[in-house]
Design a protein around this motif. Structure first.
Motif, PDB file in Angstrom:
ATOM      1  N   ARG A  34     -22.705 -17.550 -16.007  1.00  0.00           N
ATOM      2  CA  ARG A  34     -23.206 -16.176 -16.085  1.00  0.00           C
ATOM      3  C   ARG A  34     -23.862 -15.853 -14.748  1.00  0.00           C
ATOM      4  NH1 ARG A  34     -27.148 -14.676 -20.693  1.00  0.00           N
ATOM      5  NH2 ARG A  34     -26.837 -12.643 -19.701  1.00  0.00           N
ATOM      6  N   TYR A  35     -23.430 -14.753 -14.140  1.00  0.00           N
ATOM      7  CA  TYR A  35     -23.883 -14.417 -12.793  1.00  0.00           C
ATOM      8  C   TYR A  35     -24.239 -12.934 -12.750  1.00  0.00           C
ATOM      9  CZ  TYR A  35     -23.639 -13.541  -7.748  1.00  0.00           C
ATOM     10  OH  TYR A  35     -23.915 -13.168  -6.458  1.00  0.00           O
ATOM     11  N   SER A  36     -25.405 -12.626 -12.147  1.00  0.00           N
ATOM     12  CA  SER A  36     -25.796 -11.217 -12.037  1.00  0.00           C
ATOM     13  C   SER A  36     -26.455 -10.951 -10.692  1.00  0.00           C
ATOM     14  CB  SER A  36     -26.755 -10.824 -13.166  1.00  0.00           C
ATOM     15  OG  SER A  36     -28.052 -11.341 -12.945  1.00  0.00           O
ATOM     16  N   THR A  40     -26.838  -6.514 -12.908  1.00  0.00           N
ATOM     17  CA  THR A  40     -25.440  -6.240 -13.235  1.00  0.00           C
ATOM     18  C   THR A  40     -24.661  -7.547 -13.303  1.00  0.00           C
ATOM     19  OG1 THR A  40     -25.491  -4.072 -12.164  1.00  0.00           O
ATOM     20  CG2 THR A  40     -23.322  -5.062 -12.502  1.00  0.00           C
ATOM     21  N   GLN A  41     -24.005  -7.797 -14.422  1.00  0.00           N
ATOM     22  CA  GLN A  41     -23.193  -9.005 -14.566  1.00  0.00           C
ATOM     23  C   GLN A  41     -21.933  -8.879 -13.717  1.00  0.00           C
ATOM     24  OE1 GLN A  41     -24.022 -11.750 -16.569  1.00  0.00           O
ATOM     25  NE2 GLN A  41     -25.987 -10.780 -16.980  1.00  0.00           N
ATOM     26  N   GLU A  97     -26.181 -20.650 -14.961  1.00  0.00           N
ATOM     27  CA  GLU A  97     -26.682 -19.287 -14.795  1.00  0.00           C
ATOM     28  C   GLU A  97     -27.118 -19.089 -13.351  1.00  0.00           C
ATOM     29  OE1 GLU A  97     -28.656 -18.925 -19.296  1.00  0.00           O
ATOM     30  OE2 GLU A  97     -29.935 -18.794 -17.505  1.00  0.00           O
ATOM     31  N   GLU A  99     -28.910 -15.767 -11.090  1.00  0.00           N
ATOM     32  CA  GLU A  99     -29.466 -14.413 -11.163  1.00  0.00           C
ATOM     33  C   GLU A  99     -30.091 -14.071  -9.817  1.00  0.00           C
ATOM     34  OE1 GLU A  99     -32.953 -12.106 -13.801  1.00  0.00           O
ATOM     35  OE2 GLU A  99     -32.643 -14.275 -13.982  1.00  0.00           O
ATOM     36  N   GLY A 270     -30.169  -7.613 -17.987  1.00  0.00           N
ATOM     37  CA  GLY A 270     -28.927  -8.353 -18.176  1.00  0.00           C
ATOM     38  C   GLY A 270     -29.132  -9.757 -18.704  1.00  0.00           C
ATOM     39  N   TRP A 271     -30.383 -10.158 -18.943  1.00  0.00           N
ATOM     40  CA  TRP A 271     -30.679 -11.506 -19.431  1.00  0.00           C
ATOM     41  C   TRP A 271     -31.555 -11.438 -20.679  1.00  0.00           C
ATOM     42  CZ3 TRP A 271     -28.066 -15.451 -17.233  1.00  0.00           C
ATOM     43  CH2 TRP A 271     -27.451 -15.190 -16.002  1.00  0.00           C
TER      44      TRP A 271
END
Length: 271
Positions: A34-36, A40-41, A97, A99, A270-271
């Motif tokens: 999961r990357y943002s 925004t993902q 993850e 972020e 987003g998290w």
């Protein structure tokens, strides 16, 4: 496999090095990463990954109990410095993850990105055992700050008399620079919180990925909604998506850094 603090810091360095050259293979990413960026993902390989960024003044904190590492500093995009924060979560030796906060406000009354090029050594100072607090104490010290901001009450946090706050690198308390700002005042840490009441701040989505008792450092991600004021428009009206880094000694806040980007009011993290 759990990683200790030094290993997590190494993983952050390796992760940023991989981002800088756009090398997804060497980054050690989990298949379901999961990357943002700024809430925004994005898919791995998007955003910073294809912009050949440089990273300077990076200061990293890590927590072996959560398996997470957090850094703040400067990202260079097309040669231009911007305030930057990054969080990674490592499980079973790979990054699950990631972020990032990339601020669009590098210079102004509430930003001075050049000051982030030289990390404050106060954060890396070991707190003597008799002056430390436990993990719950670190979380409480940071949470009391966010609660004080939400209630516009500077008496809720416990500020050390030497405490100052920095926003995107700029010193924003006990300095004449804020006298020339839209606030037109000189603030202490407490009075800065008191002065937000008209904007009806709401501090939400609070997270505490790093609580380091030896260094007395708490790293927290949060979104703070600042509502517009009709008779005194605020330049920061919107949702402030930020990393807060707190140094805690004797249960008191000794120094605070915030890396933040202002998003439209009500934006999710987003998290």
């Amino acid at each position: 496999m759990s990683l200790n603090r030094a290993m997590l810091i190494d993983r952050m360095e390796a992760y940023l090095a991989a981002v800088a050259i756009g090398d997804l293979v060497s980054a050690g990413l989990a298949p379901g990463l999961r990357y943002s960026e700024n809430g925004t993902q994005l898919p791995p390989g998007a955003g910073l990954w294809h912009q050949a960024p440089g990273f300077k003044g990076i200061q990293t904190f890590a927590d072996e109990e959560t398996g997470q590492a957090v850094c703040m500093g400067v990202v260079l995009l097309n040669g231009r410095p911007r305030p930057f924060a990054q969080r990674i979560h490592v499980r079973d030796g790979v990054v699950h993850e990631a972020e990032a906060i990339i601020s669009s406000d590098p210079k102004g009354h509430f930003a001075d990105v050049e000051q982030l090029l030289k990390p404050d050594i106060l954060y890396s100072a070991v707190v003597p055992p008799h002056r430390r607090v436990d993990r719950d104490g670190l979380r409480d010290a940071a949470d009391r700050y966010w609660e004080g901001l939400q209630q516009s009450d500077g008496l809720i946090p416990r500020f050390n008399y030497r405490c100052d706050k920095y926003d995107n690198g700029a010193k924003t308390t006990n300095t004449l620079r804020t006298l020339l700002s839209p606030d037109g005042k000189v603030h202490t840490c407490a009075s800065a919180l008191n002065d937000t009441r008209a904007a009806r701040p709401r501090s939400r989505d609070r997270r505490y990925p790093v609580l380091d008792t030896e260094l007395g450092v708490a790293c927290s991600f949060v979104v703070v909604d600042f509502h517009p004021i009709a008779d005194h428009p605020r330049p920061d009206a919107g949702s402030m998506y930020m990393l807060g880094v707190f140094k805690v000694v004797d249960g008191e806040l000794r120094i605070i850094d915030e890396i933040r980007e202002i998003l439209p009011l009500g934006s999710p993290c987003g998290w």
